[in-house]
Write an enzyme that holds these catalytic residues in place. Structure first.
Site, PDB file in Angstrom:
ATOM      1  N   ARG A  33      -4.166  -4.572  -0.969  1.00  0.00           N
ATOM      2  CA  ARG A  33      -4.143  -5.263  -2.255  1.00  0.00           C
ATOM      3  C   ARG A  33      -3.398  -4.390  -3.259  1.00  0.00           C
ATOM      4  O   ARG A  33      -3.319  -3.181  -3.097  1.00  0.00           O
ATOM      5  CB  ARG A  33      -5.570  -5.496  -2.753  1.00  0.00           C
ATOM      6  CG  ARG A  33      -6.331  -6.524  -1.949  1.00  0.00           C
ATOM      7  CD  ARG A  33      -7.740  -6.695  -2.530  1.00  0.00           C
ATOM      8  NE  ARG A  33      -8.458  -7.794  -1.949  1.00  0.00           N
ATOM      9  CZ  ARG A  33      -9.043  -7.802  -0.779  1.00  0.00           C
ATOM     10  NH1 ARG A  33      -8.967  -6.740  -0.009  1.00  0.00           N
ATOM     11  NH2 ARG A  33      -9.705  -8.845  -0.334  1.00  0.00           N
TER      12      ARG A  33
ATOM     13  N   HIS B 233      -1.242 -13.210  17.491  1.00  0.00           N
ATOM     14  CA  HIS B 233      -1.777 -14.161  18.469  1.00  0.00           C
ATOM     15  C   HIS B 233      -2.683 -15.178  17.787  1.00  0.00           C
ATOM     16  O   HIS B 233      -3.300 -14.891  16.767  1.00  0.00           O
ATOM     17  CB  HIS B 233      -2.564 -13.420  19.549  1.00  0.00           C
ATOM     18  CG  HIS B 233      -1.717 -12.515  20.374  1.00  0.00           C
ATOM     19  ND1 HIS B 233      -1.406 -11.239  19.983  1.00  0.00           N
ATOM     20  CD2 HIS B 233      -1.089 -12.720  21.547  1.00  0.00           C
ATOM     21  CE1 HIS B 233      -0.630 -10.685  20.891  1.00  0.00           C
ATOM     22  NE2 HIS B 233      -0.419 -11.561  21.850  1.00  0.00           N
TER      23      HIS B 233
ATOM     24  N   ASN C 260       7.896  10.224  10.459  1.00  0.00           N
ATOM     25  CA  ASN C 260       7.005  11.274  10.938  1.00  0.00           C
ATOM     26  C   ASN C 260       6.611  11.029  12.398  1.00  0.00           C
ATOM     27  O   ASN C 260       7.204  10.208  13.074  1.00  0.00           O
ATOM     28  CB  ASN C 260       5.774  11.333  10.020  1.00  0.00           C
ATOM     29  CG  ASN C 260       5.169  12.715   9.922  1.00  0.00           C
ATOM     30  OD1 ASN C 260       4.937  13.369  10.911  1.00  0.00           O
ATOM     31  ND2 ASN C 260       4.925  13.152   8.700  1.00  0.00           N
TER      32      ASN C 260
ATOM     33  N   ALA D 115       0.271   7.631   5.913  1.00  0.00           N
ATOM     34  CA  ALA D 115      -0.212   7.845   7.278  1.00  0.00           C
ATOM     35  C   ALA D 115      -1.162   6.740   7.730  1.00  0.00           C
ATOM     36  O   ALA D 115      -2.028   6.295   6.974  1.00  0.00           O
ATOM     37  CB  ALA D 115      -0.925   9.192   7.373  1.00  0.00           C
TER      38      ALA D 115
ATOM     39  N   ALA E 222      -2.181   5.344   2.565  1.00  0.00           N
ATOM     40  CA  ALA E 222      -2.594   5.719   3.914  1.00  0.00           C
ATOM     41  C   ALA E 222      -3.703   4.785   4.396  1.00  0.00           C
ATOM     42  O   ALA E 222      -4.626   4.451   3.651  1.00  0.00           O
ATOM     43  CB  ALA E 222      -3.079   7.166   3.932  1.00  0.00           C
TER      44      ALA E 222
END
Length: 171
Positions: free
Chosen positions: A160, A95, A64, A122, A140
């Site tokens: 999870r 990092h 998308n 999304a 999402a």
């Protein structure tokens, strides 16, 4: 230079059915490894410039809008028939929490693998070193920091297990 030209072209094509069906070919010219036909709506953000070769996309995959790839050293491999929602991020770099005044924060990179038939919702973020198992669903907005077993639905921050997918027709 070739990457810059074709990436810019593919990212700026209008969202018309014809261009939606052929845009993947222009991304391929930019340096992405794309196996067979797929649909990429774009635009894609690929960081840093010059790293399009670190992205491999399988046949039948749908990507998308506004999907981002941070792939300076490691690859993101996306399998066949994967569905990726808008604003999904693939980040192969992390990092250190410690700061060294001489060198700043150290960083490390690990590849990301998304196996076949996965659905990524999304705004999900998939971090370095993660493998998402075949047939899984990422909810999402989830932040995936650990491997996801095949046929598993995960969600949340950090992601999870919500449940396992028993049959193909689950709702």
């Amino acid at each position: 230079m070739r990457e810059l030209i074709f990436l810019t072209l593919a990212n700026n094509l209008p969202r018309l059915k014809f261009f939606d069906k052929v845009r993947y070919r222009i991304y391929r010219l930019a340096g992405l490894s794309i196996d067979g036909r797929c649909m990429i709506w774009g635009p894609l953000t690929i960081r840093p410039l010059g790293s399009t070769g670190n992205i491999k996309i399988g046949e039948g995959t749908f990507i998308n809008t506004e999907v981002s790839f941070g792939v300076p050293n490691e690859k993101v491999v996306i399998g066949k028939n994967v569905h990726i929602g808008p604003r999904v991020m693939f980040e192969t770099t992390n990092h250190s929490l410690s700061y060294d005044p001489k060198n700043g924060r150290s960083r490390w990179t690990k590849p990301i693998t998304v196996e076949d038939e996965v659905w990524v919702g999304a705004g999900a973020i998939i971090t370095q070193g993660v493998t998402v198992g075949r047939g899984s669903v990422i909810a999402a907005g989830a932040v995936v920091t650990k491997d996801v077993e095949p046929k598993t639905i995960v969600g949340g921050v950090p992601a999870r297990i919500i449940r396992h997918i028993e049959a193909c027709n689950d709702v």
